[in-house]
Enzyme design. Structure first.
Site, PDB file in Angstrom:
ATOM      1  N   HIS A 328       4.445   9.178  -1.639  1.00 13.31           N
ATOM      2  CA  HIS A 328       3.717  10.269  -2.286  1.00 13.31           C
ATOM      3  C   HIS A 328       4.703  11.351  -2.686  1.00 13.31           C
ATOM      4  O   HIS A 328       5.680  11.590  -1.984  1.00 13.31           O
ATOM      5  CB  HIS A 328       2.680  10.863  -1.316  1.00 13.31           C
ATOM      6  CG  HIS A 328       1.638  11.669  -2.011  1.00 13.31           C
ATOM      7  ND1 HIS A 328       1.821  12.992  -2.333  1.00 13.31           N
ATOM      8  CD2 HIS A 328       0.415  11.328  -2.473  1.00 13.31           C
ATOM      9  CE1 HIS A 328       0.746  13.426  -2.959  1.00 13.31           C
ATOM     10  NE2 HIS A 328      -0.123  12.439  -3.064  1.00 13.31           N
ATOM     11  N   ASP A 385      -4.613   5.740  -1.227  1.00 12.50           N
ATOM     12  CA  ASP A 385      -5.025   4.502  -1.883  1.00 12.50           C
ATOM     13  C   ASP A 385      -4.768   3.255  -1.045  1.00 12.50           C
ATOM     14  O   ASP A 385      -5.113   2.155  -1.465  1.00 12.50           O
ATOM     15  CB  ASP A 385      -4.292   4.365  -3.233  1.00 12.50           C
ATOM     16  CG  ASP A 385      -4.696   5.458  -4.208  1.00 12.50           C
ATOM     17  OD1 ASP A 385      -5.904   5.729  -4.301  1.00 12.50           O
ATOM     18  OD2 ASP A 385      -3.821   6.043  -4.863  1.00 12.50           O
TER      19      ASP A 385
END
Ligand code: CMC
Length: 450
Positions: A328, A385
């Site tokens: 991320h 996700d």
């Protein structure tokens, strides 16, 4: 040296790593023999920023920051996240508390209007949403035009964009009452648009919204009911969906939200801005990663070589392969949303008395990756996700709809940011600069002389 560092918002409630260091009042920039003093801005949680808005007018220089890795495009009072320690709060409320106690409609209100609603305000908000769940009948004809195998995200973006053709009475971003009605229309209609795109893809008749159901239960019945049979929404499914929508509801200046703000900064209407955000979200490096992640897990499942091979592939820069659902831009710690979703996977699957081989593989992959120096050194952890697809699968949601569900969750965040930008008295059209590296001036040669 001038003044105090400007503080935005309230004093910090908790000190973060950044807050522990006292902010200097200004930053000094030396450019050759010129010295420039730049103001330092401090956020309400102690984040520090150097304000360079006057840099070009004072020096002729701009800053260069590909991918906006170090660039704040705005101040914002909506969502706080600290990627180093894994903190996420909407309007000051920790995501864990909202996930445990709130529901998506209430969280949407909080994000868009800034405070938790009173019981009366919440009731009014829910009633307001119920009044707008249906689509104009003519919108249905759009669905006949799309190919059967169209990706539902393509349909979602197109139909949301097309709402501006049906609601021409409410397109003025400067009129709060027009924005307000558009907000209700979007929040209420997105689940209907989404469920219709699924029904289209499987050739079943559209199922109309039912206003006696909750936001999530209504979506599930539009997805899974058929006219020929009674359909009862499983409350565990509605609860799991509610939780997933909450954890996706906002994430400050991510790619799609920045897109919504960028498009909205040109005074484009709310429907056009949200449609652009949906397109940005579709990308596999952003919201599309939930689909890509389950496809990756399926691939690993079908491969007798197992997870080790894919961890090695992800480490090999020449392979072009990345672990989807991992890493991320902001989180350099475990994504708090992934923690919540992983717990939901466990809870839901055990309630259903079901095992999902994909979930087993995901957990194995996580544990192998998190003990591998490549991932440890780069601080790559599972993101939102990584596990969401396991929950969607358990609910019976097809993989092509995963990113659509992300969009449904992110909608109130997009709207909140769009409104915040319009309410700001410092709003300007967003127009980044560049450093030109192309050919210098040259003479045009007619084609016959080239
Ligand atoms: N697998 C393998 N290596 C990775 C991964 C990954 N998933 N993510 C980052 N890296 C490596 C990358 O190769 C780079 O290595 P090096 O320093 O040796 O060049 C380093 O880690 C830093 O990566 P980056 O690409 O510079 O980081 P970024 O902040 O530009 O990208 C990201 C962030 C999310 C796009 C990236 O981590 C990624 O591609 N992840 C997979 C896609 C994904 O799961 N996206 C969903 C993000 S969360 C939800 C959302 O935003 O919608």
């Amino acid at each position: 040296m001038s003044g105090k560092a400007g503080t935005i918002g309230n004093a910090p409630r908790e000190t973060t790593v950044a807050a522990q260091q006292a902010a200097p009042e200004t930053a000094l920039l030396r450019l050759g023999d010129q010295e420039i003093e730049l103001p330092v801005v401090v956020g309400s949680e102690g984040e520090h920023a150097v304000d360079i808005s006057k840099l070009r007018s004072q020096t002729g220089y701009i800053t260069l920051d590909e991918g906006y890795v170090n660039t704040g495009t705005t101040t914002s009072a909506i969502t706080y996240l600290d990627g180093e320690t894994g903190i996420l709060r909407y309007r000051g409320y920790p995501i864990e508390e909202l996930a445990a106690h709130s529901d998506f409609v209430e969280v949407s209100y909080l994000l868009m209007f800034g405070e938790l609603p009173s019981a009366e305000q919440l009731d009014e908000f829910r009633q307001g949403l119920r009044q707008h769940t249906m689509l104009h009948e003519d919108i249905k004809s759009f669905y006949s035009g799309f190919p059967r195998d169209a990706h539902p995200m393509a349909i979602l973006g197109s139909v949301v964009g097309a709402l501006s053709t049906f609601y021409q009475d409410s397109l003025d971003p400067k009129d709060p009452s027009q924005v307000n009605i558009s907000l209700y229309r979007l929040m209420a209609k997105l689940p209907t648009i989404a469920a219709f795109s699924h029904k289209k893809s499987i050739g079943q008749p559209f199922i109309y919204p039912r206003n006696d159901l909750s936001y999530c239960a209504n979506f599930l019945q539009m997805m899974f009911a058929v006219p020929t049979e009674e359909y009862t929404v499983d409350p565990d499914f509605a609860e799991a969906l509610n939780l997933l929508l909450i954890v996706h509801a906002d994430h400050e200046q991510n790619c799609s939200t920045s897109t919504v703000r960028m498009v909205g900064s040109a005074d484009a209407n709310l429907f056009a801005s949200i449609s652009a955000g949906i397109c940005a979200l579709w990308g596999p490096l952003h919201g599309g990663a939930n689909q890509a992640c389950v496809e990756m897990l399926e691939r690993i499942k079908a491969d007798p070589d197992g997870v080790g091979k894919y961890v090695d592939l992800a480490k090999d820069k020449d392979s072009g392969f990345r672990l989807m659902g991992f890493g991320h831009r902001v989180y350099k710690n475990y994504d708090p949303r992934a923690k919540i979703i992983r717990a939901t996977c466990n809870r839901l699957l055990s309630k259903m008395d079901r095992k999902d081989p994909i979930f087993e593989i995901a957990q194995e992959l996580e544990s192998v990756a998190l003990s591998d120096p490549y991932f440890v050194e780069r601080k790559l952890y599972p993101n939102v996700d990584f596990y969401s697809g396991v929950v969607y699968r358990a609910l019976g949601i097809p993989v092509g709809m995963f990113t659509v569900l992300f969009a449904m969750g992110r909608l109130p965040g997009w709207i909140a940011h769009w409104m915040e930008m319009h309410e700001s008295n410092t709003k300007r059209i967003q127009r980044p600069r560049q450093v030109y590296t192309g050919a210098q001036k040259r003479e045009y040669l007619p084609v016959e002389k080239r």
